[in-house]
Design a protein around this motif. Structure first.
Motif, PDB file in Angstrom:
ATOM      1  N   SER A 115       0.845  -1.201   0.000  1.00 10.68           N
ATOM      2  CA  SER A 115       0.000   0.000   0.000  1.00 10.68           C
ATOM      3  C   SER A 115       0.871   1.237   0.000  1.00 10.68           C
ATOM      4  CB  SER A 115      -0.879   0.030   1.256  1.00 10.68           C
ATOM      5  OG  SER A 115      -0.046   0.181   2.403  1.00 10.68           O
ATOM      6  N   GLY A 116       0.227   2.368  -0.250  1.00 16.03           N
ATOM      7  CA  GLY A 116       0.941   3.640  -0.159  1.00 16.03           C
ATOM      8  C   GLY A 116       1.365   3.949   1.261  1.00 16.03           C
ATOM      9  N   SER A 117       0.528   3.594   2.223  1.00 11.38           N
ATOM     10  CA  SER A 117       0.861   3.852   3.631  1.00 11.38           C
ATOM     11  C   SER A 117       2.134   3.116   4.017  1.00 11.38           C
ATOM     12  CB  SER A 117      -0.277   3.376   4.539  1.00 11.38           C
ATOM     13  OG  SER A 117      -1.471   4.018   4.227  1.00 11.38           O
ATOM     14  N   TYR A 149      -0.367  14.165   2.655  1.00 13.40           N
ATOM     15  CA  TYR A 149      -0.968  12.890   3.039  1.00 13.40           C
ATOM     16  C   TYR A 149      -0.023  11.768   2.643  1.00 13.40           C
ATOM     17  CZ  TYR A 149      -4.236   9.004   3.513  1.00 13.40           C
ATOM     18  OH  TYR A 149      -4.839   7.823   3.892  1.00 13.40           O
ATOM     19  N   GLY A 151      -0.644   8.474   3.867  1.00 10.47           N
ATOM     20  CA  GLY A 151      -1.310   7.261   4.308  1.00 10.47           C
ATOM     21  C   GLY A 151      -1.621   7.273   5.789  1.00 10.47           C
ATOM     22  N   SER A 228      -4.750  14.315  -1.823  1.00 10.62           N
ATOM     23  CA  SER A 228      -5.830  14.020  -0.884  1.00 10.62           C
ATOM     24  C   SER A 228      -6.374  15.258  -0.188  1.00 10.62           C
ATOM     25  CB  SER A 228      -5.348  13.025   0.165  1.00 10.62           C
ATOM     26  OG  SER A 228      -4.947  11.850  -0.474  1.00 10.62           O
ATOM     27  N   ASP A 256       6.511  11.286  -2.473  1.00 11.74           N
ATOM     28  CA  ASP A 256       5.394  10.355  -2.356  1.00 11.74           C
ATOM     29  C   ASP A 256       4.559  10.502  -3.632  1.00 11.74           C
ATOM     30  OD1 ASP A 256       3.093   8.977  -1.860  1.00 11.74           O
ATOM     31  OD2 ASP A 256       2.943   9.593   0.241  1.00 11.74           O
ATOM     32  N   VAL A 258       2.336   8.346  -4.825  1.00  6.15           N
ATOM     33  CA  VAL A 258       1.275   7.334  -4.825  1.00  6.15           C
ATOM     34  C   VAL A 258       0.135   7.715  -5.775  1.00  6.15           C
ATOM     35  CG1 VAL A 258      -0.517   6.315  -3.351  1.00  6.15           C
ATOM     36  CG2 VAL A 258       1.853   6.310  -2.610  1.00  6.15           C
ATOM     37  N   ILE A 259      -0.140   9.001  -5.937  1.00  4.67           N
ATOM     38  CA  ILE A 259      -1.164   9.374  -6.926  1.00  4.67           C
ATOM     39  C   ILE A 259      -0.579   9.931  -8.222  1.00  4.67           C
ATOM     40  CG2 ILE A 259      -2.996   9.753  -5.240  1.00  4.67           C
ATOM     41  CD1 ILE A 259      -2.519  12.808  -5.950  1.00  4.67           C
ATOM     42  N   LYS A 285      -1.019   2.124  -5.865  1.00  2.80           N
ATOM     43  CA  LYS A 285      -2.204   2.327  -6.709  1.00  2.80           C
ATOM     44  C   LYS A 285      -2.030   1.864  -8.161  1.00  2.80           C
ATOM     45  CE  LYS A 285      -3.902   6.146  -3.830  1.00  2.80           C
ATOM     46  NZ  LYS A 285      -5.240   6.030  -3.333  1.00  2.80           N
TER      47      LYS A 285
HETATM   48  C1  LIG Z   1       0.206  10.579  -1.619  1.00  3.72           C
HETATM   49  C2  LIG Z   1      -0.355   9.388  -0.931  1.00  3.72           C
HETATM   50  N1  LIG Z   1       0.415   8.667  -0.121  1.00  3.72           N
HETATM   51  C3  LIG Z   1      -0.041   7.580   0.505  1.00  3.72           C
HETATM   52  C4  LIG Z   1      -1.344   7.164   0.333  1.00  3.72           C
HETATM   53  C5  LIG Z   1      -1.836   5.972   1.058  1.00  3.72           C
HETATM   54  O1  LIG Z   1      -2.011   4.899   0.210  1.00  3.72           O
HETATM   55  P1  LIG Z   1      -2.824   3.620   0.708  1.00  3.72           P
HETATM   56  O2  LIG Z   1      -4.245   4.063   0.909  1.00  3.72           O
HETATM   57  O3  LIG Z   1      -2.636   2.638  -0.399  1.00  3.72           O
HETATM   58  O4  LIG Z   1      -2.218   3.167   1.976  1.00  3.72           O
HETATM   59  C6  LIG Z   1      -2.191   7.881  -0.506  1.00  3.72           C
HETATM   60  C7  LIG Z   1      -3.581   7.469  -0.721  1.00  3.72           C
HETATM   61  O5  LIG Z   1      -4.363   8.118  -1.368  1.00  3.72           O
HETATM   62  C8  LIG Z   1      -1.693   9.031  -1.145  1.00  3.72           C
HETATM   63  O6  LIG Z   1      -2.472   9.786  -1.950  1.00  3.72           O
END
Ligand SMILES: Cc1ncc(COP(=O)(O)O)c(C=O)c1O
Length: 444
Positions: A115-117, A149, A151, A228, A256, A258-259, A285
């Motif tokens: 996951s991103g977190s 954000y 996670g 986010s 980061d 993730v998006i 993602k």
């Molecule tokens: C920039 C960013 N980092 C981390 C996360 C967390 O990802 P996850 O929900 O897969 O843990 C998100 C989720 O939207 C995000 O936008």
């Protein structure tokens, strides 16, 4: 509340404690999705819903694409699970190679998460491990940013800058400090692309580093574009300046992505789009079109080598990992997804379509309640004036109305965030924008 379930006859909602959801409100009037294909979701009663958000910024190639589905199905029947602790399976190495193929040059050591977190926490641990391996164990402070954000795990929540997320867990990870957000509505409202004003916000990093002393600072973690918290696009020159200051002080820069990863900005990564190379890069993602949970951290080769080479021969060099790091189903989906992105030139497609998307979303300027519109490539934010005493309620009603009318949008506070699948066609863009326009006319 009971609903019809095709398998059991009844669907009970109370057992699933839903994430980031007003559970009581939702369970009074649920919104359910049962099926998806390409640009659309379908509700259990067969209603079509156009996806304006790629699920949650993740289904970049559109839903249920055949090559990805086939790869997962085949892998599920071949080998369901294999450990990656002191063991391996060919596909996970293939997946890492496919990811390394698109990461910035010299950042081709790939650590898989789910996951991103988990990426955010993994990246921070890598930063600390790197400094320790080089004899600078005092470098432990992580600098995040307000409205960032990263996670929901403890590290990401602490380095993140969302007060509502942090307030229940104060000081859980205390080695953090924060830059101010780059958002400057007064000077930058209705910006198209990167806003003009705000490069000077990067100078705050010098102040924070001076306060703690560089010898104690491990890394800066930021989203190149904050998603986010409402699509906050970096001002011109800001990321370059952050990079310079990090380099000057020996501080690692973590992006980061993730998006922003995998074509959202028309390039593989925001690092490519902005021409700013981080030291560590988080992705999740769209890495496998969100078909099986997976994240990855790409690490500068020199940082990887410093950690690995510092450990004695035969020792585990980095004491970190997850049972499902490189899960076979997720890995199969990565390989198929990356091939699909290449074959369909989806990142280039996004870049070509983005001027149309920009004009369409900015046509909402002047619509009732709209106080700002901002966009970059295939991301857009439309900010509404909050209702006095009821922040978020106006956007929530707009979101519900759009869903009833067959369009899925995302809201965060009073901001509508759009991030459609990159296979979107112009008529879909028109439909999303017109539905939002009509919804805003009916919402007080
Ligand atoms: C920039 C960013 N980092 C981390 C996360 C967390 O990802 P996850 O929900 O897969 O843990 C998100 C989720 O939207 C995000 O936008």
């Amino acid at each position: 509340m009971k609903l019809e379930n095709p398998h059991t006859g009844a669907l009970t909602l109370e057992h699933f404690w839903m994430p980031y959801t007003a559970n009581r409100q939702f369970k009074q009037a649920p919104r359910l999705l049962a099926r998806a294909k390409d640009m659309h979701y379908y509700t259990p009663d067969g209603r079509e819903v156009l996806d304006g958000t790629a699920g949650l910024w993740c289904v970049n190639a559109g839903h249920c694409r055949e090559p990805i589905v086939a790869a997962i199905q085949k892998q599920a029947a071949t080998m369901d699970f294999a450990p990656t602790f002191q063991m391996g399976h060919p596909l996970v190495f293939e997946a890492a190679t496919a990811v390394a193929h698109v990461t910035p040059d010299g950042m081709d050591r790939i650590f898989f998460t789910n996951s991103g977190s988990e990426c955010a926490d993994t990246a921070m641990k890598i930063a600390l491990a790197y400094h320790r391996a080089r004899g600078e164990a005092s470098r432990r402070i992580i600098i995040g940013r307000e409205r960032g954000y990263h996670g929901s795990n403890f590290g990401g929540t602490s380095a993140g800058g969302i007060p509502g997320n942090r307030k229940s867990f104060p000081g859980v990870v205390s080695i953090v400090d924060h830059l101010r957000s780059t958002h400057d509505w007064a000077r930058n409202a209705y910006s198209k692309g990167m806003p003009k004003h705000g490069v000077e916000f990067a100078e705050e990093l010098e102040r924070i580093v001076g306060l703690h002393d560089a010898s104690n600072v491990a890394a800066v973690i930021i989203e190149p574009v904050a998603g986010s918290t409402g699509v906050l696009i970096p001002p011109q020159g800001y990321l370059d300046r952050i990079r310079e200051i990090c380099t000057k002080h020996g501080i690692l820069l973590i992006f980061d992505e993730v998006i922003t990863g995998f074509g959202r900005l028309g390039d593989p990564f925001a690092a490519d789009f902005f021409g700013v190379r981080p030291d560590i890069l988080c992705m999740a993602k769209a890495i496998n079109n969100a078909s099986v949970p997976m994240g990855a951290v790409a690490v500068d080769n020199g940082i990887h080598d410093a950690i690995v080479d510092a450990a004695p021969e035969g020792a585990i060099e980095f004491m970190h990992g997850y049972t499902y790091s490189g899960h076979p189903l997720a890995a199969a989906a990565v390989v198929a997804t990356q091939k699909l992105y290449r074959e369909e030139h989806l990142f280039q497609r996004a870049a070509l379509l983005s001027p149309y998307f920009e004009e369409a979303v900015h046509s909402l300027r002047g619509t009732r309640h709209v106080i700002d519109i901002r966009n970059l490539e295939m991301i857009a934010g439309i900010e509404l004036e909050p209702r006095p005493g009821a922040p978020g309620s106006r956007a929530y009603e707009t979101f519900v109305k759009c869903f009833e009318w067959g369009v899925l949008i995302r809201i965060t506070g009073d901001i509508i965030a759009l991030s459609p699948p990159l296979i979107i066609e112009k008529p879909h863009i028109d439909r999303i924008v017109e539905t939002i326009r009509d919804a805003l006319k009916t919402v007080d």
